[in-house]
Design a protein around this motif. Structure first.
Motif, PDB file in Angstrom:
ATOM      1  N   LYS A  62       0.754  -1.217   0.133  1.00  0.00           N
ATOM      2  CA  LYS A  62       0.042  -0.057   0.057  1.00  0.00           C
ATOM      3  C   LYS A  62       0.954   1.106   0.114  1.00  0.00           C
ATOM      4  O   LYS A  62       1.594   1.576   1.069  1.00  0.00           O
ATOM      5  CB  LYS A  62      -0.843  -0.004   1.209  1.00  0.00           C
ATOM      6  CG  LYS A  62      -1.784  -1.145   1.232  1.00  0.00           C
ATOM      7  CD  LYS A  62      -2.751  -1.100   2.698  1.00  0.00           C
ATOM      8  CE  LYS A  62      -3.644  -2.422   2.789  1.00  0.00           C
ATOM      9  NZ  LYS A  62      -4.431  -2.333   4.148  1.00  0.00           N
ATOM     10  N   GLU A  64       0.966   5.597  -1.962  1.00  0.00           N
ATOM     11  CA  GLU A  64       0.700   6.410  -2.737  1.00  0.00           C
ATOM     12  C   GLU A  64       1.618   7.607  -2.412  1.00  0.00           C
ATOM     13  O   GLU A  64       1.632   8.207  -1.517  1.00  0.00           O
ATOM     14  CB  GLU A  64      -0.684   6.579  -2.398  1.00  0.00           C
ATOM     15  CG  GLU A  64      -1.260   7.823  -3.458  1.00  0.00           C
ATOM     16  CD  GLU A  64      -2.734   8.107  -3.399  1.00  0.00           C
ATOM     17  OE1 GLU A  64      -3.306   8.922  -4.015  1.00  0.00           O
ATOM     18  OE2 GLU A  64      -3.336   7.215  -2.645  1.00  0.00           O
ATOM     19  N   GLU A 174       0.402   8.770   3.283  1.00  0.00           N
ATOM     20  CA  GLU A 174      -0.918   8.721   2.546  1.00  0.00           C
ATOM     21  C   GLU A 174      -1.556   7.466   2.912  1.00  0.00           C
ATOM     22  O   GLU A 174      -2.468   7.161   3.327  1.00  0.00           O
ATOM     23  CB  GLU A 174      -0.816   9.088   1.091  1.00  0.00           C
ATOM     24  CG  GLU A 174      -2.209   9.190   0.252  1.00  0.00           C
ATOM     25  CD  GLU A 174      -3.129  10.377   0.663  1.00  0.00           C
ATOM     26  OE1 GLU A 174      -4.180  10.098   0.451  1.00  0.00           O
ATOM     27  OE2 GLU A 174      -2.467  11.141   1.276  1.00  0.00           O
ATOM     28  N   ALA A 175      -0.660   6.239   2.560  1.00  0.00           N
ATOM     29  CA  ALA A 175      -1.124   5.023   2.803  1.00  0.00           C
ATOM     30  C   ALA A 175      -1.506   4.902   4.481  1.00  0.00           C
ATOM     31  O   ALA A 175      -2.453   4.209   4.784  1.00  0.00           O
ATOM     32  CB  ALA A 175      -0.074   4.080   2.322  1.00  0.00           C
ATOM     33  N   ALA A 177      -2.110   7.190   6.409  1.00  0.00           N
ATOM     34  CA  ALA A 177      -3.463   7.933   7.021  1.00  0.00           C
ATOM     35  C   ALA A 177      -4.718   7.178   6.660  1.00  0.00           C
ATOM     36  O   ALA A 177      -5.410   6.928   7.574  1.00  0.00           O
ATOM     37  CB  ALA A 177      -3.457   9.191   6.581  1.00  0.00           C
ATOM     38  N   ARG A 178      -4.728   6.655   5.546  1.00  0.00           N
ATOM     39  CA  ARG A 178      -5.995   5.971   4.950  1.00  0.00           C
ATOM     40  C   ARG A 178      -6.100   4.392   5.811  1.00  0.00           C
ATOM     41  O   ARG A 178      -7.099   4.019   6.215  1.00  0.00           O
ATOM     42  CB  ARG A 178      -5.883   5.817   3.603  1.00  0.00           C
ATOM     43  CG  ARG A 178      -5.907   6.999   2.727  1.00  0.00           C
ATOM     44  CD  ARG A 178      -6.068   6.890   1.307  1.00  0.00           C
ATOM     45  NE  ARG A 178      -6.146   8.243   0.731  1.00  0.00           N
ATOM     46  CZ  ARG A 178      -7.352   9.057   0.874  1.00  0.00           C
ATOM     47  NH1 ARG A 178      -8.258   8.817   1.095  1.00  0.00           N
ATOM     48  NH2 ARG A 178      -7.108  10.350   0.153  1.00  0.00           N
ATOM     49  N   HIS A 179      -4.780   3.769   5.989  1.00  0.00           N
ATOM     50  CA  HIS A 179      -5.037   2.314   6.514  1.00  0.00           C
ATOM     51  C   HIS A 179      -5.386   2.518   8.177  1.00  0.00           C
ATOM     52  O   HIS A 179      -6.076   1.646   8.668  1.00  0.00           O
ATOM     53  CB  HIS A 179      -3.498   1.956   6.771  1.00  0.00           C
ATOM     54  CG  HIS A 179      -3.367   0.658   7.190  1.00  0.00           C
ATOM     55  ND1 HIS A 179      -3.799  -0.654   6.670  1.00  0.00           N
ATOM     56  CD2 HIS A 179      -2.788   0.216   8.312  1.00  0.00           C
ATOM     57  CE1 HIS A 179      -3.564  -1.643   7.497  1.00  0.00           C
ATOM     58  NE2 HIS A 179      -2.727  -1.004   8.641  1.00  0.00           N
ATOM     59  N   TYR A 181      -6.683   5.534   9.685  1.00  0.00           N
ATOM     60  CA  TYR A 181      -7.870   6.551  10.048  1.00  0.00           C
ATOM     61  C   TYR A 181      -8.590   6.872   8.798  1.00  0.00           C
ATOM     62  O   TYR A 181      -9.875   7.645   9.025  1.00  0.00           O
ATOM     63  CB  TYR A 181      -7.182   7.780  10.560  1.00  0.00           C
ATOM     64  CG  TYR A 181      -6.112   7.665  11.755  1.00  0.00           C
ATOM     65  CD1 TYR A 181      -6.885   7.597  12.831  1.00  0.00           C
ATOM     66  CD2 TYR A 181      -5.121   7.786  11.772  1.00  0.00           C
ATOM     67  CE1 TYR A 181      -5.983   7.272  14.371  1.00  0.00           C
ATOM     68  CE2 TYR A 181      -4.026   7.713  12.828  1.00  0.00           C
ATOM     69  CZ  TYR A 181      -4.591   7.491  14.012  1.00  0.00           C
ATOM     70  OH  TYR A 181      -3.933   7.277  15.236  1.00  0.00           O
ATOM     71  N   LYS A 182      -8.696   6.202   7.703  1.00  0.00           N
ATOM     72  CA  LYS A 182      -9.568   6.333   6.771  1.00  0.00           C
ATOM     73  C   LYS A 182      -9.401   7.634   6.276  1.00  0.00           C
ATOM     74  O   LYS A 182     -10.572   8.485   5.749  1.00  0.00           O
ATOM     75  CB  LYS A 182     -10.929   5.779   7.144  1.00  0.00           C
ATOM     76  CG  LYS A 182     -10.991   4.591   7.693  1.00  0.00           C
ATOM     77  CD  LYS A 182     -10.388   3.480   6.750  1.00  0.00           C
ATOM     78  CE  LYS A 182     -10.584   2.115   7.597  1.00  0.00           C
ATOM     79  NZ  LYS A 182      -9.864   1.119   6.800  1.00  0.00           N
ATOM     80  N   VAL A 183      -8.466   8.430   6.300  1.00  0.00           N
ATOM     81  CA  VAL A 183      -8.461   9.862   5.880  1.00  0.00           C
ATOM     82  C   VAL A 183      -7.389  10.315   5.023  1.00  0.00           C
ATOM     83  O   VAL A 183      -6.205   9.516   5.100  1.00  0.00           O
ATOM     84  CB  VAL A 183      -8.483  10.954   7.174  1.00  0.00           C
ATOM     85  CG1 VAL A 183      -9.736  10.862   7.805  1.00  0.00           C
ATOM     86  CG2 VAL A 183      -7.118  10.813   8.016  1.00  0.00           C
ATOM     87  N   PRO A 184      -6.950  11.066   4.243  1.00  0.00           N
ATOM     88  CA  PRO A 184      -5.970  11.359   3.797  1.00  0.00           C
ATOM     89  C   PRO A 184      -4.609  12.211   4.417  1.00  0.00           C
ATOM     90  O   PRO A 184      -5.087  12.628   5.647  1.00  0.00           O
ATOM     91  CB  PRO A 184      -6.234  12.486   2.471  1.00  0.00           C
ATOM     92  CG  PRO A 184      -7.503  13.201   3.189  1.00  0.00           C
ATOM     93  CD  PRO A 184      -8.142  12.069   3.806  1.00  0.00           C
ATOM     94  N   LYS A 187      -5.317  15.687   6.116  1.00  0.00           N
ATOM     95  CA  LYS A 187      -6.428  15.789   7.225  1.00  0.00           C
ATOM     96  C   LYS A 187      -5.939  15.141   8.637  1.00  0.00           C
ATOM     97  O   LYS A 187      -6.849  15.189   9.584  1.00  0.00           O
ATOM     98  CB  LYS A 187      -7.711  15.052   6.782  1.00  0.00           C
ATOM     99  CG  LYS A 187      -8.193  15.763   5.307  1.00  0.00           C
ATOM    100  CD  LYS A 187      -8.457  17.105   5.582  1.00  0.00           C
ATOM    101  CE  LYS A 187      -9.083  17.721   4.104  1.00  0.00           C
ATOM    102  NZ  LYS A 187      -9.484  19.199   4.258  1.00  0.00           N
TER     103      LYS A 187
END
Length: 232
Positions: A62, A64, A174-175, A177-179, A181-184, A187
């Motif tokens: 994962k 980005e 980026e990966a 944050a999303r992994h 907290y589900k945010v970019p 944020k």
């Protein structure tokens, strides 16, 4: 016979020197290229992917890439507060931290602390294996000097935030944050950033043990230090 042997030894030595210089120049070329262009992968990422695919051939990382301005300043502060408080002041090496780490490791009788700066960590991630050898430490130092001479502190931190490991197969802000907290990455708030910074030293373990007391303690320390952290 002796003269012939000496001649071959000198030729072998000369060839070894040429090969080492060619290797160092190739690394310098990559670093110079990455001043303007983003690395798509690192040696550490490639090694982790290979290890994951031994267990599951379909495994993928994962990852980005996001530009510096799209990474929360809270995460930048948290990483500097946690990993390298003198980042903007040193030339790649925090000698006080290295001395403290050496003393701590000597007392414990094993390696419990590294004292590596962000620049040193990036050097290792970009080019080197995880093996602890004198050659690898020497090469890490050479690459660190190259990074500091060729890149700005901002660029070093930008690449670092985009390539370090943050979980099992999770690389970059980026990966992460999303992994988690589900945010970019743009944020992330202060507490989220502090928790992510606390994960960095042992990301695969903390990915699976997210509620450990050690994470909460370290997160609290990082939150206190963050306001004083200066980012490039």
């Amino acid at each position: 016979v002796a003269k012939t042997l000496r001649r071959y030894l000198w030729r072998g030595l000369l060839l070894a020197v040429v090969l080492v210089l060619a290797y160092e120049l190739a690394i310098l070329g990559c670093i110079t290229w990455w001043v303007w262009f983003n690395p798509s992968s690192t040696r550490f990422m490639e090694d982790r992917l290979a290890a994951m695919q031994q267990q599951d051939p379909a495994a993928e990382l994962k990852h980005e890439w996001v530009p510096y301005d799209r990474i929360s300043i809270q995460l930048k502060r948290a990483i500097i507060a946690s990993e390298d408080a003198k980042f903007l002041d040193h030339d790649g090496f925090d000698w006080d931290a290295i001395q403290k780490a050496y003393t701590r490791n000597l007392k414990k009788g094993k390696v419990v602390s590294g004292g590596s700066t962000i620049s040193q960590q990036l050097a290792k991630n970009l080019f080197l294996t995880s093996q602890r050898t004198p050659w690898r430490k020497a090469q890490e130092a050479i690459i660190t000097v190259m990074l500091e001479k060729v890149m700005t502190k901002r660029r070093i931190l930008e690449i670092y935030l985009n390539v370090i490991e943050w979980g099992d197969g999770v690389f970059g802000a980026e990966a992460a944050a999303r992994h988690y907290y589900k945010v970019p990455a743009s944020k992330l708030g202060a507490e989220q950033a502090a928790r992510l910074a606390a994960i960095v030293p042992n990301p695969r373990f903390y990915d699976k043990h997210r509620g450990t007391q050690g994470i909460r303690r370290k997160m609290s320390v990082i939150l206190v230090r963050m306001p004083a952290a200066v980012v490039p």
